[in-house]
Structures are given as structure tokens and as C-alpha cells.
Design a protein around this motif. Structure first.
Motif, PDB file in Angstrom:
ATOM      1  N   PRO A  26       0.840  -1.197   0.000  1.00  0.00           N
ATOM      2  CA  PRO A  26       0.000   0.000   0.000  1.00  0.00           C
ATOM      3  C   PRO A  26       0.878   1.251   0.000  1.00  0.00           C
ATOM      4  CG  PRO A  26       0.084  -0.943   2.189  1.00  0.00           C
ATOM      5  CD  PRO A  26       0.866  -1.866   1.273  1.00  0.00           C
ATOM      6  N   LEU A  27       0.253   2.398  -0.126  1.00  0.00           N
ATOM      7  CA  LEU A  27       0.982   3.658  -0.035  1.00  0.00           C
ATOM      8  C   LEU A  27       1.701   3.724   1.304  1.00  0.00           C
ATOM      9  CD1 LEU A  27      -1.667   6.243  -1.238  1.00  0.00           C
ATOM     10  CD2 LEU A  27       0.396   5.565  -2.437  1.00  0.00           C
ATOM     11  N   LYS A  28       2.900   4.269   1.301  1.00  0.00           N
ATOM     12  CA  LYS A  28       3.646   4.398   2.550  1.00  0.00           C
ATOM     13  C   LYS A  28       3.176   5.606   3.353  1.00  0.00           C
ATOM     14  CE  LYS A  28       7.663   1.997   0.890  1.00  0.00           C
ATOM     15  NZ  LYS A  28       9.068   2.039   0.585  1.00  0.00           N
ATOM     16  N   LYS A  29       2.817   6.688   2.655  1.00  0.00           N
ATOM     17  CA  LYS A  29       2.356   7.904   3.317  1.00  0.00           C
ATOM     18  C   LYS A  29       1.013   8.315   2.737  1.00  0.00           C
ATOM     19  CE  LYS A  29       5.867  10.444   2.257  1.00  0.00           C
ATOM     20  NZ  LYS A  29       6.778  11.588   2.135  1.00  0.00           N
ATOM     21  N   VAL A  30       0.214   8.931   3.573  1.00  0.00           N
ATOM     22  CA  VAL A  30      -1.058   9.480   3.093  1.00  0.00           C
ATOM     23  C   VAL A  30      -0.734  10.785   2.375  1.00  0.00           C
ATOM     24  CG1 VAL A  30      -3.263  10.434   3.803  1.00  0.00           C
ATOM     25  CG2 VAL A  30      -2.370   8.406   4.942  1.00  0.00           C
ATOM     26  N   ASN A  31      -1.044  10.835   1.098  1.00  0.00           N
ATOM     27  CA  ASN A  31      -0.766  12.032   0.301  1.00  0.00           C
ATOM     28  C   ASN A  31      -2.077  12.737  -0.066  1.00  0.00           C
ATOM     29  OD1 ASN A  31      -1.867  10.683  -1.926  1.00  0.00           O
ATOM     30  ND2 ASN A  31       0.102   9.878  -2.569  1.00  0.00           N
ATOM     31  N   PRO A  32      -2.007  13.927  -0.646  1.00  0.00           N
ATOM     32  CA  PRO A  32      -3.236  14.663  -0.990  1.00  0.00           C
ATOM     33  C   PRO A  32      -4.169  13.890  -1.925  1.00  0.00           C
ATOM     34  CG  PRO A  32      -1.363  16.136  -1.073  1.00  0.00           C
ATOM     35  CD  PRO A  32      -0.813  14.752  -0.870  1.00  0.00           C
ATOM     36  N   ALA A  33      -3.619  13.130  -2.856  1.00  0.00           N
ATOM     37  CA  ALA A  33      -4.471  12.355  -3.773  1.00  0.00           C
ATOM     38  C   ALA A  33      -5.250  11.299  -2.998  1.00  0.00           C
ATOM     39  CB  ALA A  33      -3.623  11.702  -4.857  1.00  0.00           C
ATOM     40  N   TYR A  34      -4.595  10.641  -2.065  1.00  0.00           N
ATOM     41  CA  TYR A  34      -5.285   9.631  -1.256  1.00  0.00           C
ATOM     42  C   TYR A  34      -6.363  10.281  -0.389  1.00  0.00           C
ATOM     43  CZ  TYR A  34      -6.330   6.031   2.073  1.00  0.00           C
ATOM     44  OH  TYR A  34      -7.012   5.135   2.847  1.00  0.00           O
ATOM     45  N   GLN A  35      -6.060  11.414   0.192  1.00  0.00           N
ATOM     46  CA  GLN A  35      -7.050  12.117   1.007  1.00  0.00           C
ATOM     47  C   GLN A  35      -8.264  12.519   0.183  1.00  0.00           C
ATOM     48  OE1 GLN A  35      -4.705  15.293   2.670  1.00  0.00           O
ATOM     49  NE2 GLN A  35      -4.188  14.097   4.490  1.00  0.00           N
ATOM     50  N   LYS A  36      -8.019  12.923  -1.065  1.00  0.00           N
ATOM     51  CA  LYS A  36      -9.119  13.286  -1.969  1.00  0.00           C
ATOM     52  C   LYS A  36     -10.008  12.072  -2.237  1.00  0.00           C
ATOM     53  CE  LYS A  36      -9.911  15.432  -6.487  1.00  0.00           C
ATOM     54  NZ  LYS A  36      -9.256  15.998  -7.679  1.00  0.00           N
ATOM     55  N   MET A  37      -9.389  10.913  -2.469  1.00  0.00           N
ATOM     56  CA  MET A  37     -10.154   9.677  -2.686  1.00  0.00           C
ATOM     57  C   MET A  37     -10.988   9.332  -1.459  1.00  0.00           C
ATOM     58  SD  MET A  37      -7.771   6.850  -4.394  1.00  0.00           S
ATOM     59  CE  MET A  37      -7.194   6.984  -6.040  1.00  0.00           C
ATOM     60  N   ARG A  38     -10.342   9.372  -0.299  1.00  0.00           N
ATOM     61  CA  ARG A  38     -11.013   9.008   0.948  1.00  0.00           C
ATOM     62  C   ARG A  38     -12.199   9.936   1.215  1.00  0.00           C
ATOM     63  NH1 ARG A  38     -10.899   9.770   6.420  1.00  0.00           N
ATOM     64  NH2 ARG A  38     -10.953   7.874   7.656  1.00  0.00           N
ATOM     65  N   ASN A  39     -12.008  11.225   1.009  1.00  0.00           N
ATOM     66  CA  ASN A  39     -13.097  12.190   1.213  1.00  0.00           C
ATOM     67  C   ASN A  39     -14.227  11.989   0.214  1.00  0.00           C
ATOM     68  OD1 ASN A  39     -11.816  13.371   3.394  1.00  0.00           O
ATOM     69  ND2 ASN A  39     -10.826  14.935   2.140  1.00  0.00           N
ATOM     70  N   PHE A  40     -13.892  11.631  -1.013  1.00  0.00           N
ATOM     71  CA  PHE A  40     -14.908  11.365  -2.037  1.00  0.00           C
ATOM     72  C   PHE A  40     -15.757  10.163  -1.639  1.00  0.00           C
ATOM     73  CE2 PHE A  40     -16.025   9.614  -6.339  1.00  0.00           C
ATOM     74  CZ  PHE A  40     -16.879  10.634  -6.710  1.00  0.00           C
TER      75      PHE A  40
END
Length: 77
Positions: free
Chosen positions: A14-28
Motif C-alpha cells: 500500500p501507499l507508505k504515506k497518506v498524500n493529498p491524492a489519497y485524502q481526496k479519494m477518501r473524502n470522495f
């Protein structure tokens, strides 16, 4: 054969760090409650060459998100 599959799944990182793209996905996902993989990719404006796998694996680790058989993600938090 199960050992081979288990070993292969263990190699998926999985991703090692939570990045802005991942946060955007999670919020969506949190906003829509139920989202398909295609909707996520369209929201991120990614093409076919983008690597979704690390994000997918990270989403599967989220306690508030459930992976559904038809390649969808459901917010359960």
C-alpha cells in the motif's frame, strides 16, 4: 496453490504515506458513501496508465471503508 496466492498478495504494497491524492479519494468515498473504482479514477482525472494499485491496497486497510465485490468502495464509518 493457496500459498502462491497468499505470497503474491503479501507482495502488494500500500501507499507508505497518506498524500493529498489519497485524502481526496477518501473524502470522495466518505461524501458519496458508495463509489466504484471507475468513479474514483474519473474523479482523480487519471488515465489508464496511472497506477491505482497502491491506493487500492491502502483503501483496503481503512477501517471506515469496505471493499465490495463489484470493485466498489463503501463508507461504513
Amino acid at each position: 496453490m493457496n500459498r502462491t496466492i497468499t505470497d503474491a498478495l503479501g507482495d502488494l504494497k500500500p501507499l507508505k504515506k497518506v498524500n493529498p491524492a489519497y485524502q481526496k479519494m477518501r473524502n470522495f468515498i466518505r461524501t458519496k458513501k458508495l463509489v466504484s473504482k471507475r468513479e474514483l479514477i474519473n474523479k482523480m482525472e487519471w488515465g489508464k496508465t496511472s497506477n491505482f494499485q497502491p491506493y487500492r491496497n491502502r483503501l483496503r486497510l481503512e477501517k471506515n471503508i469496505q471493499f465490495i465485490d463489484n470493485h466498489s468502495y463503501e463508507w461504513i464509518g
